[in-house]
Design a protein around this motif. Structure first.
Motif, PDB file in Angstrom:
ATOM      1  N   ILE A  73       0.147  10.770  12.188  1.00  0.00           N
ATOM      2  CA  ILE A  73      -1.022  10.154  11.542  1.00  0.00           C
ATOM      3  C   ILE A  73      -2.078  11.212  11.241  1.00  0.00           C
ATOM      4  CG2 ILE A  73      -2.935   8.528  11.862  1.00  0.00           C
ATOM      5  CD1 ILE A  73      -1.034   6.826  13.588  1.00  0.00           C
ATOM      6  N   LEU A  74      -2.302  12.125  12.173  1.00  0.00           N
ATOM      7  CA  LEU A  74      -3.293  13.180  11.956  1.00  0.00           C
ATOM      8  C   LEU A  74      -2.861  14.110  10.830  1.00  0.00           C
ATOM      9  CD1 LEU A  74      -4.165  13.966  15.678  1.00  0.00           C
ATOM     10  CD2 LEU A  74      -5.653  12.845  14.001  1.00  0.00           C
ATOM     11  N   ASP A  75      -1.569  14.403  10.754  1.00  0.00           N
ATOM     12  CA  ASP A  75      -1.055  15.208   9.630  1.00  0.00           C
ATOM     13  C   ASP A  75      -1.302  14.483   8.313  1.00  0.00           C
ATOM     14  OD1 ASP A  75      -0.172  17.219  11.300  1.00  0.00           O
ATOM     15  OD2 ASP A  75       1.904  16.502  11.379  1.00  0.00           O
ATOM     16  N   GLU A  76      -1.008  13.198   8.297  1.00  0.00           N
ATOM     17  CA  GLU A  76      -1.199  12.380   7.091  1.00  0.00           C
ATOM     18  C   GLU A  76      -2.665  12.360   6.664  1.00  0.00           C
ATOM     19  OE1 GLU A  76      -1.377   7.657   6.046  1.00  0.00           O
ATOM     20  OE2 GLU A  76       0.099   8.297   7.530  1.00  0.00           O
ATOM     21  N   ALA A  77      -3.573  12.405   7.650  1.00  0.00           N
ATOM     22  CA  ALA A  77      -5.008  12.399   7.351  1.00  0.00           C
ATOM     23  C   ALA A  77      -5.498  13.760   6.877  1.00  0.00           C
ATOM     24  CB  ALA A  77      -5.791  11.962   8.582  1.00  0.00           C
ATOM     25  N   GLY A  78      -4.594  14.745   6.813  1.00  0.00           N
ATOM     26  CA  GLY A  78      -4.952  16.071   6.307  1.00  0.00           C
ATOM     27  C   GLY A  78      -5.610  16.969   7.340  1.00  0.00           C
ATOM     28  N   LEU A  79      -5.469  16.615   8.619  1.00  0.00           N
ATOM     29  CA  LEU A  79      -6.110  17.392   9.674  1.00  0.00           C
ATOM     30  C   LEU A  79      -5.057  18.289  10.338  1.00  0.00           C
ATOM     31  CD1 LEU A  79      -8.205  14.424  11.060  1.00  0.00           C
ATOM     32  CD2 LEU A  79      -9.116  16.403   9.842  1.00  0.00           C
ATOM     33  N   LYS A  80      -4.724  19.362   9.654  1.00  0.00           N
ATOM     34  CA  LYS A  80      -3.682  20.264  10.129  1.00  0.00           C
ATOM     35  C   LYS A  80      -4.223  21.179  11.226  1.00  0.00           C
ATOM     36  CE  LYS A  80      -0.746  18.855   6.919  1.00  0.00           C
ATOM     37  NZ  LYS A  80       0.505  18.141   7.254  1.00  0.00           N
ATOM     38  N   PRO A  81      -3.380  21.539  12.195  1.00  0.00           N
ATOM     39  CA  PRO A  81      -3.809  22.465  13.252  1.00  0.00           C
ATOM     40  C   PRO A  81      -4.064  23.859  12.694  1.00  0.00           C
ATOM     41  CG  PRO A  81      -1.791  21.281  13.868  1.00  0.00           C
ATOM     42  CD  PRO A  81      -2.009  21.037  12.407  1.00  0.00           C
ATOM     43  N   ASP A  82      -5.051  24.552  13.282  1.00  0.00           N
ATOM     44  CA  ASP A  82      -5.303  25.936  12.893  1.00  0.00           C
ATOM     45  C   ASP A  82      -4.357  26.858  13.659  1.00  0.00           C
ATOM     46  OD1 ASP A  82      -6.319  26.215  15.460  1.00  0.00           O
ATOM     47  OD2 ASP A  82      -8.423  26.224  14.846  1.00  0.00           O
ATOM     48  N   ALA A  83      -4.628  28.156  13.612  1.00  0.00           N
ATOM     49  CA  ALA A  83      -3.749  29.124  14.260  1.00  0.00           C
ATOM     50  C   ALA A  83      -3.681  28.925  15.774  1.00  0.00           C
ATOM     51  CB  ALA A  83      -4.221  30.539  13.935  1.00  0.00           C
ATOM     52  N   SER A 102      -3.217  17.526  23.618  1.00  0.00           N
ATOM     53  CA  SER A 102      -1.780  17.522  23.330  1.00  0.00           C
ATOM     54  C   SER A 102      -1.469  17.165  21.884  1.00  0.00           C
ATOM     55  CB  SER A 102      -1.057  16.562  24.272  1.00  0.00           C
ATOM     56  OG  SER A 102      -1.450  15.229  24.031  1.00  0.00           O
ATOM     57  N   VAL A 103      -2.455  16.660  21.141  1.00  0.00           N
ATOM     58  CA  VAL A 103      -2.258  16.390  19.712  1.00  0.00           C
ATOM     59  C   VAL A 103      -3.198  17.244  18.859  1.00  0.00           C
ATOM     60  CG1 VAL A 103      -1.330  14.068  20.040  1.00  0.00           C
ATOM     61  CG2 VAL A 103      -3.804  14.373  19.762  1.00  0.00           C
ATOM     62  N   GLY A 104      -3.734  18.311  19.465  1.00  0.00           N
ATOM     63  CA  GLY A 104      -4.528  19.263  18.688  1.00  0.00           C
ATOM     64  C   GLY A 104      -5.998  18.942  18.555  1.00  0.00           C
ATOM     65  N   ILE A 105      -6.503  18.029  19.385  1.00  0.00           N
ATOM     66  CA  ILE A 105      -7.934  17.701  19.348  1.00  0.00           C
ATOM     67  C   ILE A 105      -8.598  18.353  20.558  1.00  0.00           C
ATOM     68  CG2 ILE A 105      -9.659  15.870  19.351  1.00  0.00           C
ATOM     69  CD1 ILE A 105      -7.479  13.996  18.240  1.00  0.00           C
ATOM     70  N   LYS A 106      -9.508  19.281  20.315  1.00  0.00           N
ATOM     71  CA  LYS A 106     -10.208  19.959  21.405  1.00  0.00           C
ATOM     72  C   LYS A 106     -11.412  19.130  21.818  1.00  0.00           C
ATOM     73  CE  LYS A 106     -12.378  24.295  22.806  1.00  0.00           C
ATOM     74  NZ  LYS A 106     -12.774  25.668  22.396  1.00  0.00           N
TER      75      LYS A 106
END
Length: 331
Positions: free
Chosen positions: A152-162, A193-197
Protein backbone atom coordinates in the motif's frame (compact mmCIF):
# COMPACT_ATOMS: atom_id res chain seq x y z
CA UNK A 1 0.42 6.25 59.77
CA UNK A 2 2.12 9.16 58.07
CA UNK A 3 -0.05 12.17 57.30
CA UNK A 4 -1.08 12.13 53.65
CA UNK A 5 -0.59 8.37 53.30
CA UNK A 6 -4.30 7.54 53.34
CA UNK A 7 -7.85 8.87 53.07
CA UNK A 8 -10.20 7.66 55.80
CA UNK A 9 -13.94 7.62 55.13
CA UNK A 10 -16.32 6.97 58.04
CA UNK A 11 -19.87 5.62 57.82
CA UNK A 12 -22.63 8.25 57.80
CA UNK A 13 -25.27 7.11 60.34
CA UNK A 14 -27.84 9.37 58.66
CA UNK A 15 -27.36 7.93 55.17
CA UNK A 16 -30.58 8.16 53.16
CA UNK A 17 -30.80 4.40 52.46
CA UNK A 18 -31.65 2.82 55.82
CA UNK A 19 -29.20 0.15 56.97
CA UNK A 20 -26.49 1.26 54.57
CA UNK A 21 -23.63 1.53 54.12
CA UNK A 22 -22.65 -1.80 55.64
CA UNK A 23 -19.02 -0.89 56.24
CA UNK A 24 -18.04 1.22 59.24
CA UNK A 25 -15.14 2.82 57.41
CA UNK A 26 -12.93 2.63 54.32
CA UNK A 27 -9.24 3.45 53.95
CA UNK A 28 -7.89 4.57 50.59
CA UNK A 29 -4.12 4.12 50.85
CA UNK A 30 -1.95 6.57 48.91
CA UNK A 31 0.88 4.41 47.53
CA UNK A 32 3.01 6.16 44.91
CA UNK A 33 4.14 3.36 42.59
CA UNK A 34 2.54 0.29 41.06
CA UNK A 35 5.10 -2.18 42.43
CA UNK A 36 4.49 -1.01 46.00
CA UNK A 37 0.74 -1.23 45.46
CA UNK A 38 1.14 -4.84 44.30
CA UNK A 39 3.15 -5.63 47.44
CA UNK A 40 0.52 -3.94 49.63
CA UNK A 41 -2.14 -6.21 48.15
CA UNK A 42 0.01 -9.31 48.34
CA UNK A 43 0.82 -8.71 52.01
CA UNK A 44 -2.79 -7.97 52.96
CA UNK A 45 -2.39 -4.25 53.62
CA UNK A 46 -5.16 -3.59 51.08
CA UNK A 47 -8.13 -5.74 50.03
CA UNK A 48 -8.94 -4.19 46.64
CA UNK A 49 -6.86 -3.16 43.64
CA UNK A 50 -8.85 -0.99 41.31
CA UNK A 51 -8.18 -0.97 37.58
CA UNK A 52 -4.87 0.72 36.86
CA UNK A 53 -3.51 0.37 40.39
CA UNK A 54 -0.92 -2.19 39.26
CA UNK A 55 0.70 -2.96 35.93
CA UNK A 56 -1.11 -5.56 33.85
CA UNK A 57 1.83 -7.97 33.94
CA UNK A 58 1.31 -8.30 37.72
CA UNK A 59 -2.43 -8.96 37.58
CA UNK A 60 -2.40 -12.65 36.64
CA UNK A 61 0.13 -13.42 39.37
CA UNK A 62 -1.86 -11.57 42.02
CA UNK A 63 -5.09 -13.19 40.84
CA UNK A 64 -3.51 -16.57 41.60
CA UNK A 65 -3.14 -15.78 45.30
CA UNK A 66 -5.36 -17.62 47.76
CA UNK A 67 -8.81 -16.12 48.32
CA UNK A 68 -8.41 -13.54 45.56
CA UNK A 69 -10.96 -12.83 42.83
CA UNK A 70 -10.49 -11.10 39.46
CA UNK A 71 -13.33 -9.46 37.55
CA UNK A 72 -13.60 -7.55 34.28
CA UNK A 73 -17.02 -6.19 35.24
CA UNK A 74 -17.75 -2.63 36.26
CA UNK A 75 -16.91 -0.81 33.01
CA UNK A 76 -20.26 -1.19 31.26
CA UNK A 77 -20.93 2.52 31.63
CA UNK A 78 -17.54 3.99 30.66
CA UNK A 79 -16.71 1.51 27.83
CA UNK A 80 -13.02 2.40 27.29
CA UNK A 81 -11.35 2.06 23.88
CA UNK A 82 -7.63 2.55 23.21
CA UNK A 83 -6.22 4.09 20.07
CA UNK A 84 -3.37 5.81 18.30
CA UNK A 85 -4.25 9.26 17.01
CA UNK A 86 -3.14 9.91 13.43
CA UNK A 87 -2.93 13.60 12.60
CA UNK A 88 -4.96 13.69 9.39
CA UNK A 89 -3.84 17.29 8.83
CA UNK A 90 -0.23 16.25 8.23
CA UNK A 91 1.11 14.62 5.10
CA UNK A 92 1.24 11.75 4.35
CA UNK A 93 -1.33 10.88 7.05
CA UNK A 94 -3.96 12.85 5.13
CA UNK A 95 -3.95 9.94 2.65
CA UNK A 96 -6.32 7.16 3.77
CA UNK A 97 -4.09 4.62 2.02
CA UNK A 98 -1.23 5.51 4.35
CA UNK A 99 -3.46 5.22 7.39
CA UNK A 100 -4.61 1.78 6.24
CA UNK A 101 -1.01 0.71 5.71
CA UNK A 102 -0.15 1.76 9.27
CA UNK A 103 -3.13 -0.24 10.55
CA UNK A 104 -1.85 -3.35 8.75
CA UNK A 105 1.68 -2.82 10.11
CA UNK A 106 0.60 -2.99 13.75
CA UNK A 107 -0.02 -6.36 15.40
CA UNK A 108 -2.82 -5.36 17.73
CA UNK A 109 -3.21 -8.88 19.11
CA UNK A 110 0.42 -8.62 20.22
CA UNK A 111 -0.46 -5.37 22.01
CA UNK A 112 -3.31 -7.12 23.83
CA UNK A 113 -1.50 -10.37 24.64
CA UNK A 114 2.01 -9.17 25.39
CA UNK A 115 1.88 -5.52 26.43
CA UNK A 116 -1.48 -5.50 28.21
CA UNK A 117 -1.11 -8.99 29.65
CA UNK A 118 -4.00 -10.53 27.72
CA UNK A 119 -6.53 -7.97 28.94
CA UNK A 120 -8.32 -6.49 25.94
CA UNK A 121 -10.34 -7.37 22.87
CA UNK A 122 -9.89 -6.79 19.15
CA UNK A 123 -11.76 -3.86 17.68
CA UNK A 124 -11.85 -2.29 14.22
CA UNK A 125 -14.08 0.68 14.88
CA UNK A 126 -14.97 3.48 17.26
CA UNK A 127 -17.44 1.70 19.57
CA UNK A 128 -16.75 -0.62 22.49
CA UNK A 129 -17.91 -4.24 22.43
CA UNK A 130 -20.10 -3.23 25.40
CA UNK A 131 -22.12 -0.78 23.31
CA UNK A 132 -25.64 -1.69 22.17
CA UNK A 133 -24.82 0.14 18.95
CA UNK A 134 -21.65 -1.79 18.10
CA UNK A 135 -21.88 -3.44 14.66
CA UNK A 136 -18.85 -5.61 13.91
CA UNK A 137 -20.41 -6.77 10.64
CA UNK A 138 -19.74 -3.41 8.95
CA UNK A 139 -16.20 -2.90 10.21
CA UNK A 140 -13.17 -3.18 7.93
CA UNK A 141 -10.73 -5.65 9.50
CA UNK A 142 -7.10 -4.54 9.50
CA UNK A 143 -5.26 -7.81 9.95
CA UNK A 144 -1.54 -7.72 10.74
CA UNK A 145 0.09 -8.02 7.31
CA UNK A 146 3.47 -6.39 6.66
CA UNK A 147 3.45 -7.36 2.98
CA UNK A 148 0.13 -5.62 2.48
CA UNK A 149 1.33 -2.55 4.42
CA UNK A 150 4.45 -2.29 2.25
CA UNK A 151 2.44 -2.75 -0.96
CA UNK A 152 0.00 0.00 0.00
CA UNK A 153 2.83 2.40 0.83
CA UNK A 154 4.51 1.62 -2.50
CA UNK A 155 1.21 2.26 -4.27
CA UNK A 156 0.94 5.61 -2.47
CA UNK A 157 4.30 6.58 -4.00
CA UNK A 158 6.20 6.55 -0.71
CA UNK A 159 9.30 4.65 -1.76
CA UNK A 160 12.10 3.92 0.75
CA UNK A 161 15.26 6.00 0.50
CA UNK A 162 18.79 4.59 0.58
CA UNK A 163 18.39 3.96 4.30
CA UNK A 164 15.08 2.16 3.86
CA UNK A 165 13.07 5.08 5.26
CA UNK A 166 9.89 6.19 3.53
CA UNK A 167 9.08 9.11 5.86
CA UNK A 168 9.37 10.17 9.52
CA UNK A 169 6.69 10.75 12.16
CA UNK A 170 6.74 12.36 15.61
CA UNK A 171 5.02 10.17 18.23
CA UNK A 172 3.73 11.53 21.56
CA UNK A 173 3.12 8.66 24.04
CA UNK A 174 0.47 8.75 26.73
CA UNK A 175 2.38 9.57 29.96
CA UNK A 176 0.26 7.25 32.12
CA UNK A 177 2.82 4.64 33.10
CA UNK A 178 4.94 1.79 31.85
CA UNK A 179 2.31 0.00 29.77
CA UNK A 180 1.80 2.96 27.47
CA UNK A 181 5.54 3.52 27.14
CA UNK A 182 5.95 -0.11 26.13
CA UNK A 183 3.19 0.23 23.56
CA UNK A 184 4.87 3.35 22.12
CA UNK A 185 8.17 1.52 21.81
CA UNK A 186 6.43 -1.38 20.07
CA UNK A 187 4.68 0.99 17.63
CA UNK A 188 8.05 2.55 16.81
CA UNK A 189 9.56 -0.85 15.99
CA UNK A 190 6.49 -2.07 14.12
CA UNK A 191 6.40 0.93 11.80
CA UNK A 192 10.16 0.78 11.26
CA UNK A 193 9.60 -2.65 9.73
CA UNK A 194 7.69 -1.00 6.86
CA UNK A 195 10.07 1.93 6.43
CA UNK A 196 8.38 4.50 8.67
CA UNK A 197 10.81 6.14 11.10
CA UNK A 198 9.09 7.06 14.35
CA UNK A 199 10.64 9.51 16.79
CA UNK A 200 9.19 9.26 20.31
CA UNK A 201 8.66 12.67 21.91
CA UNK A 202 8.61 12.20 25.68
CA UNK A 203 6.47 14.65 27.66
CA UNK A 204 4.43 14.98 30.84
CA UNK A 205 0.63 15.08 31.03
CA UNK A 206 0.29 18.87 30.49
CA UNK A 207 2.73 18.67 27.57
CA UNK A 208 0.85 15.75 26.05
CA UNK A 209 -2.43 17.62 26.40
CA UNK A 210 -1.02 20.78 24.82
CA UNK A 211 0.48 18.93 21.88
CA UNK A 212 -2.75 17.10 21.09
CA UNK A 213 -5.07 20.09 21.45
CA UNK A 214 -2.83 22.29 19.31
CA UNK A 215 -2.33 19.47 16.78
CA UNK A 216 1.47 19.47 17.36
CA UNK A 217 2.04 15.76 16.69
CA UNK A 218 1.86 13.07 14.02
CA UNK A 219 1.04 10.04 16.19
CA UNK A 220 -0.20 10.08 19.77
CA UNK A 221 -1.46 7.49 22.24
CA UNK A 222 -4.83 7.89 23.91
CA UNK A 223 -7.82 6.05 25.29
CA UNK A 224 -11.33 7.38 25.79
CA UNK A 225 -14.50 6.44 27.62
CA UNK A 226 -17.04 5.98 24.84
CA UNK A 227 -20.03 5.71 27.27
CA UNK A 228 -23.38 3.99 26.53
CA UNK A 229 -24.62 6.69 24.15
CA UNK A 230 -22.54 7.37 21.01
CA UNK A 231 -23.97 10.89 20.82
CA UNK A 232 -21.98 11.60 23.99
CA UNK A 233 -19.11 9.16 23.65
CA UNK A 234 -17.93 9.18 20.03
CA UNK A 235 -19.63 11.91 18.01
CA UNK A 236 -17.27 14.63 19.18
CA UNK A 237 -14.26 12.52 18.14
CA UNK A 238 -15.37 12.04 14.50
CA UNK A 239 -17.43 15.13 13.69
CA UNK A 240 -15.68 17.77 11.59
CA UNK A 241 -13.97 20.27 13.86
CA UNK A 242 -14.34 23.97 13.16
CA UNK A 243 -11.57 26.28 14.38
CA UNK A 244 -7.99 25.90 15.51
CA UNK A 245 -8.30 24.19 18.88
CA UNK A 246 -9.90 20.86 19.72
CA UNK A 247 -10.41 21.79 23.37
CA UNK A 248 -10.19 18.19 24.60
CA UNK A 249 -7.87 15.27 23.93
CA UNK A 250 -10.90 13.03 23.53
CA UNK A 251 -12.17 15.21 20.71
CA UNK A 252 -11.33 15.32 17.04
CA UNK A 253 -7.67 16.23 17.48
CA UNK A 254 -6.85 14.00 14.49
CA UNK A 255 -8.62 16.40 12.11
CA UNK A 256 -10.87 13.80 10.51
CA UNK A 257 -13.59 15.22 8.27
CA UNK A 258 -16.27 13.37 6.32
CA UNK A 259 -19.54 15.22 5.59
CA UNK A 260 -21.53 11.98 5.37
CA UNK A 261 -20.30 10.93 8.82
CA UNK A 262 -21.21 14.38 10.15
CA UNK A 263 -24.74 13.92 8.83
CA UNK A 264 -25.17 10.39 10.15
CA UNK A 265 -23.92 11.27 13.63
CA UNK A 266 -26.14 14.35 13.81
CA UNK A 267 -29.20 12.43 12.62
CA UNK A 268 -28.55 9.58 15.04
CA UNK A 269 -28.15 11.97 17.97
CA UNK A 270 -31.65 13.35 17.32
CA UNK A 271 -33.38 10.05 16.51
CA UNK A 272 -35.61 8.66 19.27
CA UNK A 273 -36.37 5.26 17.72
CA UNK A 274 -33.70 2.77 18.87
CA UNK A 275 -33.69 0.62 15.71
CA UNK A 276 -33.40 3.67 13.46
CA UNK A 277 -30.60 5.07 15.64
CA UNK A 278 -28.76 1.76 15.46
CA UNK A 279 -29.04 1.71 11.66
CA UNK A 280 -27.62 5.24 11.45
CA UNK A 281 -24.73 4.38 13.75
CA UNK A 282 -24.04 1.22 11.72
CA UNK A 283 -23.68 3.33 8.59
CA UNK A 284 -21.37 5.72 10.43
CA UNK A 285 -19.25 2.86 11.78
CA UNK A 286 -18.87 1.41 8.30
CA UNK A 287 -17.53 4.66 6.87
CA UNK A 288 -15.32 5.53 9.86
CA UNK A 289 -13.80 2.05 9.95
CA UNK A 290 -12.99 2.19 6.22
CA UNK A 291 -11.53 5.70 6.50
CA UNK A 292 -9.45 4.61 9.57
CA UNK A 293 -8.85 8.18 10.82
CA UNK A 294 -6.96 6.64 13.75
CA UNK A 295 -5.79 3.18 14.82
CA UNK A 296 -8.04 1.41 17.33
CA UNK A 297 -5.49 -0.64 19.27
CA UNK A 298 -7.88 -2.54 21.52
CA UNK A 299 -11.18 -2.61 23.30
CA UNK A 300 -9.78 -2.04 26.79
CA UNK A 301 -10.30 -4.33 29.75
CA UNK A 302 -9.58 -2.82 33.17
CA UNK A 303 -9.61 -5.75 35.61
CA UNK A 304 -10.28 -5.36 39.34
CA UNK A 305 -8.67 -7.60 41.97
CA UNK A 306 -10.19 -8.15 45.39
CA UNK A 307 -10.22 -10.61 48.26
CA UNK A 308 -13.13 -13.03 48.30
CA UNK A 309 -14.16 -11.76 51.73
CA UNK A 310 -15.26 -8.53 49.99
CA UNK A 311 -18.85 -8.88 48.77
CA UNK A 312 -20.90 -6.74 46.35
CA UNK A 313 -17.82 -4.75 45.33
CA UNK A 314 -18.98 -4.47 41.70
CA UNK A 315 -22.70 -3.76 41.86
CA UNK A 316 -23.24 -1.47 38.85
CA UNK A 317 -21.70 -0.45 35.54
CA UNK A 318 -19.59 2.11 37.39
CA UNK A 319 -17.66 -0.57 39.27
CA UNK A 320 -15.34 0.80 41.96
CA UNK A 321 -16.40 4.35 41.10
CA UNK A 322 -19.67 3.60 42.90
CA UNK A 323 -20.49 4.64 46.47
CA UNK A 324 -19.68 1.29 48.23
CA UNK A 325 -23.03 1.39 50.06
CA UNK A 326 -23.72 -2.28 49.26
CA UNK A 327 -20.22 -3.60 50.03
CA UNK A 328 -19.77 -5.86 53.02
CA UNK A 329 -16.99 -8.03 54.45
CA UNK A 330 -17.31 -11.66 55.49
CA UNK A 331 -16.08 -12.41 59.00
Amino acid sequence: MKKGSFIHLVRNPDYWDAGKPHLNDIFFHVIPDANSRAIAFETGQVDVLRAGDVENFDITRLAGLDAVQLTEAGWEFLQPVGYIHLNNRHKPLDDARVRRAIAHAIDRQFIIDTIFGGFGHETNGPLSRLSRFKDTSVETKYEFDLAKANAILDEAGLKPDANGVRFELQFVPLPYGELWQREAEYIREALASVGIKVNIVATDVPGWFKRLTTFDYDLAENFVYTTPDPAIGISYAYTTLEGDNAGTTGGNVHGYSNPEVDRLLADAAHENDFDKRKALYSQAQKIISADVPLIWTHDIVFPTLYRTKVHNLIATGLGTDENFADVWLAK
